[in-house]
Design a protein around this motif. Structure first.
Motif, PDB file in Angstrom:
ATOM      1  N   LEU A  19       0.459  -8.082  -7.998  1.00 45.68           N
ATOM      2  CA  LEU A  19       1.458  -7.937  -6.926  1.00 45.68           C
ATOM      3  C   LEU A  19       0.909  -8.499  -5.612  1.00 45.68           C
ATOM      4  O   LEU A  19       1.594  -9.234  -4.887  1.00 45.68           O
ATOM      5  CB  LEU A  19       1.771  -6.441  -6.780  1.00 45.68           C
ATOM      6  CG  LEU A  19       2.863  -5.992  -5.832  1.00 45.68           C
ATOM      7  CD1 LEU A  19       4.200  -6.548  -6.285  1.00 45.68           C
ATOM      8  CD2 LEU A  19       2.914  -4.464  -5.808  1.00 45.68           C
ATOM      9  N   ALA A  20      -0.331  -8.172  -5.320  1.00 45.60           N
ATOM     10  CA  ALA A  20      -0.936  -8.628  -4.062  1.00 45.60           C
ATOM     11  C   ALA A  20      -1.050 -10.155  -4.038  1.00 45.60           C
ATOM     12  O   ALA A  20      -0.746 -10.794  -3.018  1.00 45.60           O
ATOM     13  CB  ALA A  20      -2.315  -7.987  -3.886  1.00 45.60           C
ATOM     14  N   LEU A  21      -1.449 -10.747  -5.153  1.00 48.45           N
ATOM     15  CA  LEU A  21      -1.628 -12.204  -5.178  1.00 48.45           C
ATOM     16  C   LEU A  21      -0.276 -12.917  -5.106  1.00 48.45           C
ATOM     17  O   LEU A  21      -0.099 -13.879  -4.335  1.00 48.45           O
ATOM     18  CB  LEU A  21      -2.415 -12.615  -6.439  1.00 48.45           C
ATOM     19  CG  LEU A  21      -2.748 -14.085  -6.604  1.00 48.45           C
ATOM     20  CD1 LEU A  21      -3.358 -14.704  -5.353  1.00 48.45           C
ATOM     21  CD2 LEU A  21      -3.701 -14.294  -7.788  1.00 48.45           C
ATOM     22  N   VAL A  22       0.688 -12.423  -5.874  1.00 45.51           N
ATOM     23  CA  VAL A  22       2.022 -13.037  -5.840  1.00 45.51           C
ATOM     24  C   VAL A  22       2.592 -12.925  -4.426  1.00 45.51           C
ATOM     25  O   VAL A  22       3.160 -13.883  -3.881  1.00 45.51           O
ATOM     26  CB  VAL A  22       2.961 -12.352  -6.869  1.00 45.51           C
ATOM     27  CG1 VAL A  22       4.410 -12.721  -6.616  1.00 45.51           C
ATOM     28  CG2 VAL A  22       2.584 -12.746  -8.282  1.00 45.51           C
ATOM     29  N   GLY A  26       3.682 -15.912  -2.050  1.00 47.77           N
ATOM     30  CA  GLY A  26       5.100 -15.970  -1.680  1.00 47.77           C
ATOM     31  C   GLY A  26       5.293 -16.029  -0.171  1.00 47.77           C
ATOM     32  O   GLY A  26       6.264 -16.627   0.314  1.00 47.77           O
ATOM     33  N   ARG A  27       4.395 -15.419   0.573  1.00 48.16           N
ATOM     34  CA  ARG A  27       4.503 -15.417   2.044  1.00 48.16           C
ATOM     35  C   ARG A  27       4.081 -16.742   2.666  1.00 48.16           C
ATOM     36  O   ARG A  27       4.404 -17.037   3.809  1.00 48.16           O
ATOM     37  CB  ARG A  27       3.590 -14.324   2.633  1.00 48.16           C
ATOM     38  CG  ARG A  27       4.178 -12.927   2.598  1.00 48.16           C
ATOM     39  CD  ARG A  27       3.369 -12.001   3.495  1.00 48.16           C
ATOM     40  NE  ARG A  27       1.953 -11.952   3.149  1.00 48.16           N
ATOM     41  CZ  ARG A  27       1.409 -11.099   2.278  1.00 48.16           C
ATOM     42  NH1 ARG A  27       2.168 -10.210   1.673  1.00 48.16           N
ATOM     43  NH2 ARG A  27       0.121 -11.118   2.020  1.00 48.16           N
ATOM     44  N   ALA A  48       6.884 -11.011 -10.879  1.00 45.53           N
ATOM     45  CA  ALA A  48       6.551 -12.222 -10.123  1.00 45.53           C
ATOM     46  C   ALA A  48       7.814 -13.052  -9.879  1.00 45.53           C
ATOM     47  O   ALA A  48       8.034 -13.547  -8.762  1.00 45.53           O
ATOM     48  CB  ALA A  48       5.509 -13.049 -10.881  1.00 45.53           C
ATOM     49  N   ALA A  49       8.649 -13.175 -10.918  1.00 43.28           N
ATOM     50  CA  ALA A  49       9.871 -13.981 -10.756  1.00 43.28           C
ATOM     51  C   ALA A  49      10.781 -13.357  -9.700  1.00 43.28           C
ATOM     52  O   ALA A  49      11.382 -14.066  -8.887  1.00 43.28           O
ATOM     53  CB  ALA A  49      10.588 -14.111 -12.092  1.00 43.28           C
ATOM     54  N   GLU A  50      10.866 -12.038  -9.686  1.00 39.77           N
ATOM     55  CA  GLU A  50      11.729 -11.382  -8.682  1.00 39.77           C
ATOM     56  C   GLU A  50      11.161 -11.566  -7.281  1.00 39.77           C
ATOM     57  O   GLU A  50      11.872 -11.897  -6.338  1.00 39.77           O
ATOM     58  CB  GLU A  50      11.867  -9.891  -8.997  1.00 39.77           C
ATOM     59  CG  GLU A  50      12.981  -9.637  -9.986  1.00 39.77           C
ATOM     60  CD  GLU A  50      13.005  -8.212 -10.514  1.00 39.77           C
ATOM     61  OE1 GLU A  50      12.676  -7.282  -9.740  1.00 39.77           O
ATOM     62  OE2 GLU A  50      13.329  -8.053 -11.704  1.00 39.77           O
TER      63      GLU A  50
END
Ligand code: PEP
Length: 249
Positions: A19-22, A26-27, A48-50
């Protein structure tokens, strides 16, 4: 020519780490001219897709089964991947070939089922250390390409991404020299061209201990269209640096 930087997370990262890496990726603002793909482990693909919806980052699987459904305990199918927003999938990684006895024929079936479900196959090929030392690396890669991709139509071939990953360079800290990478990529390009003029534009990625400190040299090869990244993809800053380097190459 398209450029791609794809991160193969292998069997790394638990839920909160993934979650942290995605989220960190994403940011980050998109970098023009490079397609970015991330391949977390199966349990985190939907998340990840969401999280990456609305960004340009593509979520990829690391493997799939060669049938669409059936009594294959523990396996995951292409339609399952498609249903959670996966748009690409690694197939034929050397670790799958080595530890799970995947044959070129089986990998070819995986490529086809992915294409049938609108998922981009990232087809991996590459020689072992012994094969390189024996001078048979071009022959080995030719056979892998023919064995897995030989039956595809030119239109199907155009949808594939190829990753050249010398097995002796994966996770070992050894890399192919820029010259070794480029000469194999040029060879792969000529094999692709033999399927039709448009197939020559299929991206060919380099993989094998590619890091920010060696990527500029590797990505400078005219037939090197980016990278499939293992270890360095587990760190957001290193991965972003690789995307930047690809955009400048
Ligand atoms: C890989 O496994 O696809 C890979 C390239 O790994 P690494 O970058 O860690 O060598």
């Amino acid at each position: 020519m398209r450029k791609i930087v794809a991160g193969n997370w292998k069997m790394h990262k638990d839920r909160s780490e993934a979650l942290a890496l995605v989220s960190a990726l994403g940011r980050s603002p998109a970098i023009a001219g490079v397609e970015v793909m991330v391949a977390p482990a199966f349990p985190f693909l939907a998340m990840a897709a969401e999280l990456l919806q609305g960004t340009d980052i593509i979520v990829a699987g690391q493997n799939c089964h060669h049938e669409a459904k059936g009594a294959y305990t523990g396996e995951v199918s292409a339609p399952m991947l498609q249903s959670v927003g996966v748009k690409a999938c690694i197939v034929g990684h050397s670790e799958r070939r080595q530890y799970f006895a995947e044959s070129d024929e089986m990998i070819g079936r995986k490529v086809r089922i992915l294409l049938d479900h609108g998922i981009t196959p990232i087809f991996c090929c590459g020689e072992s250390r012994a094969e390189r030392e024996a001078g048979s690396h071009f022959k080995v890669v030719t056979e892998q390409m023919k064995g897995a991709l030989g039956g595809l139509t030119p239109e199907q071939m155009e949808q594939v991404v190829v990753a050249y990953e010398p097995v002796w360079a994966i996770g070992t800290g050894l890399t192919a020299t820029a010259g070794q990478a480029q000469e194999m990529h040029a060879h792969i390009r000529s094999l692709l061209r033999s399927h039709g003029p448009n197939v020559a534009n299929v991206p060919v990625l380099y993989g094998g201990s590619c890091k920010p400190d060696n990527a500029a040299e590797l990505f400078a090869g005219p037939d090197v269209n980016g990278g499939l990244i293992g270890g360095a993809a587990l760190d957001a800053e290193q991965f972003k640096a690789l995307v930047r380097i690809a955009s400048e190459s």
